[in-house]
Design a protein around this motif. Structure first.
Motif, PDB file in Angstrom:
ATOM      1  N   ARG A  86      78.233  21.715   8.565  1.00  0.00           N
ATOM      2  CA  ARG A  86      76.891  21.062   7.597  1.00  0.00           C
ATOM      3  C   ARG A  86      76.059  20.560   8.473  1.00  0.00           C
ATOM      4  O   ARG A  86      74.949  20.377   8.319  1.00  0.00           O
ATOM      5  CB  ARG A  86      77.555  20.407   6.540  1.00  0.00           C
ATOM      6  CG  ARG A  86      78.523  21.411   5.722  1.00  0.00           C
ATOM      7  CD  ARG A  86      78.785  20.428   4.363  1.00  0.00           C
ATOM      8  NE  ARG A  86      79.383  21.063   3.554  1.00  0.00           N
ATOM      9  CZ  ARG A  86      79.089  22.054   2.475  1.00  0.00           C
ATOM     10  NH1 ARG A  86      77.755  22.299   2.258  1.00  0.00           N
ATOM     11  NH2 ARG A  86      79.825  22.754   1.639  1.00  0.00           N
ATOM     12  N   ASP A 144      74.732  21.004  -0.122  1.00  0.00           N
ATOM     13  CA  ASP A 144      74.959  21.804  -1.161  1.00  0.00           C
ATOM     14  C   ASP A 144      75.525  23.331  -1.103  1.00  0.00           C
ATOM     15  O   ASP A 144      75.863  23.878  -1.971  1.00  0.00           O
ATOM     16  CB  ASP A 144      73.960  21.748  -2.164  1.00  0.00           C
ATOM     17  CG  ASP A 144      73.443  20.144  -2.602  1.00  0.00           C
ATOM     18  OD1 ASP A 144      74.529  19.146  -2.645  1.00  0.00           O
ATOM     19  OD2 ASP A 144      72.237  19.890  -2.753  1.00  0.00           O
ATOM     20  N   PHE A 148      78.496  29.971   5.230  1.00  0.00           N
ATOM     21  CA  PHE A 148      77.729  29.187   3.967  1.00  0.00           C
ATOM     22  C   PHE A 148      76.845  30.548   3.192  1.00  0.00           C
ATOM     23  O   PHE A 148      75.882  31.085   4.002  1.00  0.00           O
ATOM     24  CB  PHE A 148      76.841  27.937   4.456  1.00  0.00           C
ATOM     25  CG  PHE A 148      77.598  26.985   4.950  1.00  0.00           C
ATOM     26  CD1 PHE A 148      78.386  26.123   4.360  1.00  0.00           C
ATOM     27  CD2 PHE A 148      77.862  26.817   6.440  1.00  0.00           C
ATOM     28  CE1 PHE A 148      78.992  24.971   5.031  1.00  0.00           C
ATOM     29  CE2 PHE A 148      78.605  25.770   7.068  1.00  0.00           C
ATOM     30  CZ  PHE A 148      79.297  24.834   6.417  1.00  0.00           C
ATOM     31  N   GLU A 164      77.192  26.595  -0.604  1.00  0.00           N
ATOM     32  CA  GLU A 164      78.558  26.668  -0.755  1.00  0.00           C
ATOM     33  C   GLU A 164      79.494  27.204   0.383  1.00  0.00           C
ATOM     34  O   GLU A 164      78.739  28.297   1.292  1.00  0.00           O
ATOM     35  CB  GLU A 164      78.485  27.735  -1.713  1.00  0.00           C
ATOM     36  CG  GLU A 164      79.817  28.557  -2.345  1.00  0.00           C
ATOM     37  CD  GLU A 164      79.762  29.910  -3.111  1.00  0.00           C
ATOM     38  OE1 GLU A 164      80.964  30.305  -3.471  1.00  0.00           O
ATOM     39  OE2 GLU A 164      78.679  30.188  -3.416  1.00  0.00           O
ATOM     40  N   LEU A 219      81.849  29.604   2.226  1.00  0.00           N
ATOM     41  CA  LEU A 219      82.480  30.792   1.740  1.00  0.00           C
ATOM     42  C   LEU A 219      83.932  31.061   2.558  1.00  0.00           C
ATOM     43  O   LEU A 219      84.831  31.555   2.083  1.00  0.00           O
ATOM     44  CB  LEU A 219      81.719  31.923   2.030  1.00  0.00           C
ATOM     45  CG  LEU A 219      80.132  31.834   1.241  1.00  0.00           C
ATOM     46  CD1 LEU A 219      79.576  33.226   1.718  1.00  0.00           C
ATOM     47  CD2 LEU A 219      80.381  31.911  -0.267  1.00  0.00           C
TER      48      LEU A 219
END
Length: 288
Positions: A9, A23, A35, A25, A27
C-alpha cells in the motif's frame, strides 16, 4: 524488508495513488500484491527482481490482444519501478457470472497452444528457477534438512526435464494454467495472470491440471472434461511424471516463503515435504 500488505500500500501511494493506498481492495498477496482501484487492477511486485517479468507480462497482453485471444488487457504500456517494486496497471474485468471450470480453461489453452511464436522473445518455463529464492525467503522458519531435500529434488528434476521428448509441438504456453486464472464474464471466459507466459513444452500447461486432480482434490469428472475439451490427456505421455515432480517441488518451495510468521503456511509446507519424502502421491495438498 518484508513484503506485506502495508508495504504494498505504501508503494501504491508512492506510485501516485495516495487516495487509493488505504482503501484499495486487496485481491491477492503472493509474488504480487493485487489491488482493485476503481476501474483498474494494480499489481505491485515483491521486489525489483520481478521487473523484467512484469514488463514481459504487459508485452504479452498486447500480443494476445492482437491475436484476438480473450485475456486481460494492460491499461499502461510499460511496467514502472516504484521504490524498488514493479508496478503494472490493468483494465478491471467485469464481475464473474459464474465460476470458471476446467473445461473453460481447456478451451482457452487450445487457443493459446494454436498460436505461433510471437515476434518477441518468450523465456522457457523455468519452473524450478524460483526454488532458491523462495527457500532463501523462508530462512530459519523451515528445517534446513527440508530445504536441502527440495534443492536435491530441484536439481534432479531439472536434469530429467531437460531431456524430455514432448508429444506436442513446443510453443507459447500460459505457464500456470488453472481455472483460478480464468474469469467468466458476460462475454465468456477470459485468461488472467500472464506473468508466467513462456515458450516451452505445451505439456507444462496440461500437467498443472493433472496435478490438481491428484493433489488438490479436483473432481475427476472435471479433469475428464478438461482433457476432452483440450483433446488429449497428458497422463498418457511418458514425461508426465517428470513435469509433475518438478511442479510439486516448486509448489512446495513456493509455500516456504510464506512460512516466517505464518503458522498455516509452515504447516502446509511440512505436510507437502513429508508427502514427497514418503513418496505418497495420495496426500491431499491445500491451496495457499
Amino acid at each position: 524488508m518484508a513484503f506485506t500488505q502495508e508495504r504494498a500500500r505504501a508503494v501504491l501511494a508512492a506510485a501516485g495513488r495516495p487516495d487509493a493506498a488505504a482503501d484499495a481492495e486487496l485481491l491477492a498477496l503472493g509474488e504480487n500484491a493485487v489491488f482493485a482501484v476503481d476501474d483498474l487492477v494494480i499489481k505491485v511486485g515483491r521486489d525489483s527482481g520481478l521487473l523484467e517479468r512484469a514488463e514481459r507480462e504487459v508485452h504479452t497482453a498486447g500480443w494476445l490482444a492482437r491475436q484476438d485471444v480473450p485475456a486481460v488487457r494492460a491499461a499502461r504500456p510499460r511496467a514502472e519501478l516504484v521504490d524498488g517494486h514493479p508496478v503494472t496497471y490493468w483494465h478491471r474485468l467485469p464481475a464473474a457470472v459464474r465460476p470458471a471450470t476446467a473445461a473453460d480453461l481447456a478451451a482457452l489453452l487450445r487457443l493459446v497452444h494454436a498460436l505461433p511464436r510471437p515476434d518477441f522473445s518468450l523465456p522457457k518455463r523455468e519452473l524450478l528457477s524460483g526454488v532458491e529464492r523462495w527457500l532463501r525467503l523462508a530462512g530459519d522458519a523451515v528445517d534446513p534438512a527440508d530445504a536441502a531435500f527440495l534443492r536435491h529434488r530441484r536439481d534432479a528434476f531439472a536434469a530429467e526435464a531437460a531431456a524430455l521428448r514432448p508429444h506436442l509441438a513446443p510453443g507459447p504456453i500460459h505457464g500456470d494454467a488453472l481455472p483460478r486464472n480464468v474469469l467468466v464474464g458476460p462475454d465468456g471466459p477470459v485468461l488472467m495472470d500472464l506473468e508466467t507466459f513462456s515458450g516451452d513444452l505445451r505439456e507444462h500447461d496440461l500437467v498443472v491440471m493433472a496435478l490438481s486432480r491428484d493433489r488438490y482434490g479436483l473432481d475427476p469428472a472435471e479433469y475428464d472434461a478438461f482433457a476432452a475439451v483440450y483433446g488429449w490427456d497428458v497422463r498418457e505421455w511418458d514425461g508426465c511424471a517428470v513435469l509433475r515432480g518438478a511442479r510439486e517441488t516448486a509448489s512446495c518451495a513456493w509455500v516456504a516463503q510464506h512460512a516466517p510468521g505464518n503458522p498455516a503456511a509452515l504447516a502446509e509446507f511440512r505436510r507437502r515435504v513429508a508427502s514427497l519424502r514418503e513418496g505418497d502421491e495420495t496426500v491431499r495438498w491445500y491451496p495457499f
